[in-house]
Design an enzyme around this catalytic site. Structure first.
Site, short mmCIF file in Angstrom:
data_model
loop_
_atom_site.label_atom_id
_atom_site.label_comp_id
_atom_site.label_asym_id
_atom_site.label_seq_id
_atom_site.Cartn_x
_atom_site.Cartn_y
_atom_site.Cartn_z
N LYS A 1 0.83 -1.22 0.00
CA LYS A 1 0.00 0.00 0.00
C LYS A 1 0.86 1.26 0.00
CE LYS A 1 -2.47 2.53 3.67
NZ LYS A 1 -1.33 3.15 4.32
N ASN A 2 1.84 1.31 0.91
CA ASN A 2 2.58 2.56 1.06
C ASN A 2 3.57 2.84 -0.08
OD1 ASN A 2 1.02 3.19 3.22
ND2 ASN A 2 2.53 2.59 4.77
N CYS B 1 -5.36 8.47 8.68
CA CYS B 1 -5.69 7.88 9.99
C CYS B 1 -5.40 8.86 11.11
CB CYS B 1 -4.86 6.62 10.21
SG CYS B 1 -5.40 5.24 9.21
N ARG C 1 -0.04 15.00 12.67
CA ARG C 1 0.80 14.49 11.58
C ARG C 1 1.15 15.64 10.63
NH1 ARG C 1 -1.85 9.10 9.23
NH2 ARG C 1 0.25 8.73 8.45
N ASP D 1 3.58 0.57 12.23
CA ASP D 1 2.35 0.02 11.63
C ASP D 1 2.05 -1.39 12.12
OD1 ASP D 1 2.19 2.38 10.24
OD2 ASP D 1 3.06 1.57 8.40
N ARG E 1 -9.24 0.42 3.54
CA ARG E 1 -8.25 1.35 2.94
C ARG E 1 -6.90 0.67 2.74
NH1 ARG E 1 -6.88 5.77 6.38
NH2 ARG E 1 -5.27 5.75 4.83
N1 EPU Z 1 6.62 14.26 10.78
C1 EPU Z 1 6.70 15.61 11.07
N2 EPU Z 1 6.75 16.48 10.01
C2 EPU Z 1 6.71 16.05 8.72
C3 EPU Z 1 6.63 14.69 8.45
C4 EPU Z 1 6.59 13.80 9.51
O1 EPU Z 1 6.71 16.01 12.21
O2 EPU Z 1 6.75 16.91 7.83
C5 EPU Z 1 6.61 13.30 11.89
C6 EPU Z 1 5.30 12.52 11.98
O3 EPU Z 1 4.31 13.23 12.68
C7 EPU Z 1 5.74 11.25 12.65
C8 EPU Z 1 7.15 11.03 12.09
O4 EPU Z 1 7.58 12.31 11.64
O5 EPU Z 1 5.83 11.43 14.02
C9 EPU Z 1 7.26 10.04 10.95
O6 EPU Z 1 6.27 10.32 9.98
P1 EPU Z 1 6.42 9.92 8.45
O7 EPU Z 1 6.46 11.16 7.64
O8 EPU Z 1 7.51 8.92 8.27
O9 EPU Z 1 5.01 9.22 8.20
P2 EPU Z 1 4.16 9.30 6.90
O10 EPU Z 1 5.06 9.32 5.72
O11 EPU Z 1 3.10 10.32 6.99
C10 EPU Z 1 4.14 6.75 6.44
C11 EPU Z 1 3.10 5.70 6.28
C12 EPU Z 1 2.49 5.38 7.63
C13 EPU Z 1 3.59 4.95 8.59
C14 EPU Z 1 4.68 6.02 8.67
C15 EPU Z 1 5.88 5.61 9.51
C16 EPU Z 1 2.28 6.19 4.08
C17 EPU Z 1 1.19 6.69 3.23
N3 EPU Z 1 2.07 6.20 5.38
O12 EPU Z 1 3.46 7.88 6.96
O13 EPU Z 1 1.63 4.31 7.40
O14 EPU Z 1 3.04 4.74 9.86
O15 EPU Z 1 5.16 6.31 7.33
O16 EPU Z 1 6.46 4.46 8.98
O17 EPU Z 1 3.32 5.77 3.58
C18 EPU Z 1 -0.22 2.92 7.77
O18 EPU Z 1 0.10 2.31 6.74
O19 EPU Z 1 -1.09 2.49 8.59
C19 EPU Z 1 0.44 4.18 8.07
C20 EPU Z 1 -0.06 5.07 8.92
#
Ligand code: EPU
Length: 423
Positions: free
Chosen positions: A24-25, A118, A123, A309, A402
């Protein structure tokens, strides 16, 4: 209005094989990335989930021709047009933020709704924005519902991420593929999905080096072309079935898995005392449940650490132990909305969403009516329902759809007493 619920009569022992879908990701980033290609892109191995459908419909909003057939998607960007992307669709998933990077790369301009996803606590996307700005973009955030991002010219830059972010790493990469000169992202995310997106972009002609390390180099190119590409298997779906197998599986084989991608989970399951057999050549993991497990501590970390996750999906196993387990969630401290629902099932669990910790004690679960607050909480509640005595009804299942292809059908095939109802 009717809604679908998932019902589970717990206590069955599951047996057989399950085949994992594409990640998915990865898919949610590669689909937006196709708009960078001039020509035809054929993707294979896509998961059949609602997030994929929503992103495809966003491509259609840009006048891109798409044709989805099961796991395969054909994309033709010949008649692409820039258009503002509607809030309601963009808000329905987090990964819609990848349309920003991709559109910025292709058009140097986009107007787009703010991303949803979610509810795991705050975030922010400040690191994405910081990256876009470093590449030369100006951001208008005056609207409460959408964002305007525009660059006269995109140029390479050295960007140091303040925290390791999967989304920011990928989004900056998408915007930088057409930037003039070289972009370096330091403290980049090393998750397999980042590598998958980089490999896809390289297959359409991008020049990205270092994916899978914390330093990514992107040399901007003028034009990108079509390709055929297969998405990697979903390590989180695979990990979820590994947890289900360790909870209720007489013997379950999980196929289409990259064992390296789930190594942290495999080691944790072994620490619990699970019988896990890894066959890397066959891309297969086989698990047999034990009646009790040893208590363990879990700390979520960025890859290759224990994935956030999988923190919720592994929780039901911690009720089968002979002592208390302690979980520390370092990525999303508030990712504990499954806890109150598990308590309704009789679970002995306490979480502190400020500290990002939970204490989980041996418990006998009973069926109850529970709400899936988010995707992985949903997976956790289904596993808990399989373990519990009596019937569990899971509400809010749209979150589960999802991210998990055919989860009800897969579990039924394995012997679970699980069905959906419209209520
Ligand atoms: N963060 C910030 N600022 C940013 C970006 C991130 O503060 O600009 C913080 C976030 O709040 C969090 C940490 O950095 O505390 C890591 O966030 P990251 O950006 O890595 O998460 P994401 O890219 O939004 C993806 C996956 C998530 C998974 C996380 C961590 C996707 C679409 N989502 O989210 O997947 O938990 O990486 O591995 O790729 C899921 O699949 O259930 C899911 C939530």
């Amino acid at each position: 209005m009717t809604q679908e619920v998932i019902k589970i009569r717990g206590g069955q022992t599951l047996e057989g094989e399950v085949t994992i879908s594409g990640a998915k990701n990865s898919a949610v980033a590669i689909i937006p990335a196709t708009l960078l290609a001039q020509g035809q892109v054929k993707l294979d191995g896509l998961p059949q989930i609602s997030d994929v459908e929503t992103l495809i419909s966003l491509l259609e909003d840009l006048n891109i021709k798409v044709s989805l057939d099961g796991k395969q998607l054909e994309v033709d960007t010949t008649e692409i047009q820039n258009a503002p992307l509607p809030n309601n669709k963009v808000e329905s998933l987090r990964a819609s933020y990848y349309m920003m990077g991709a559109m910025l790369g292709r058009f140097k301009k986009c107007v787009i709704g703010l991303p949803g996803g979610c509810p795991l606590g705050p975030r922010p996307i400040d690191q994405h924005i910081k990256g876009f700005k470093a590449l030369g973009a100006e951001i208008d955030e005056s609207s409460e519902t959408s964002m305007k991002i525009e660059a006269k010219e995109l140029h390479g830059a050295n960007i140091f991420l303040d925290m390791v972010s999967v989304g920011a790493t990928i989004n900056i990469m998408l915007a930088a593929v057409h930037a003039k000169g070289q972009t370096i992202i330091e403290n980049a995310a090393k998750e397999p999905e980042v590598v998958d997106v980089a490999n896809f972009l390289n297959s359409i002609g991008a020049e990205i080096k270092g994916a899978g390390t914390s330093s990514l180099k992107i040399s901007g190119v003028e034009e990108l072309h079509g390709t055929e590409y297969s998405v990697i298997p979903d390590r989180i779906e695979a990990g979820t079935y590994m947890c289900i197998a360790a909870a209720v599986g007489k013997e379950i084989s999980i196929n289409n898995i990259v064992p390296k991608h789930v190594e942290a989970l495999t080691m944790k399951l072994k620490e619990l005392g699970a019988d896990v057999e890894v066959d890397s050549d066959a891309e297969k993991v086989t698990i047999k449940r034990q009646s009790t497990y040893k208590n363990v501590d879990i700390k979520t970390l960025v890859y290759p650490g224990f994935a956030t996750d999988l923190q919720q999906p592994i929780t039901p196993l911690l009720f089968m132990t002979d002592g208390p387990s302690f979980v520390t969630e370092t990525i999303y401290p508030a990712r504990f909305r499954h806890v109150e629902e598990l308590k309704k099932m009789g679970a002995n669990i306490e979480a502190d969403m400020t500290l990002g910790t939970a204490t989980i004690k041996p418990s006998k679960l009973n069926g109850a009516e529970v709400y899936a607050s988010d995707l992985r909480a949903g997976a956790c509640l289904i596993t808990a329902g399989l373990l519990a005595e009596g019937i569990t009804t899971v509400y809010n299942v749209k979150h589960i759809y999802r991210g998990y292809t055919d989860i009800v059908k897969n579990l039924k095939t394995l012997g679970a007493d699980i069905w959906t109802e419209q209520i």
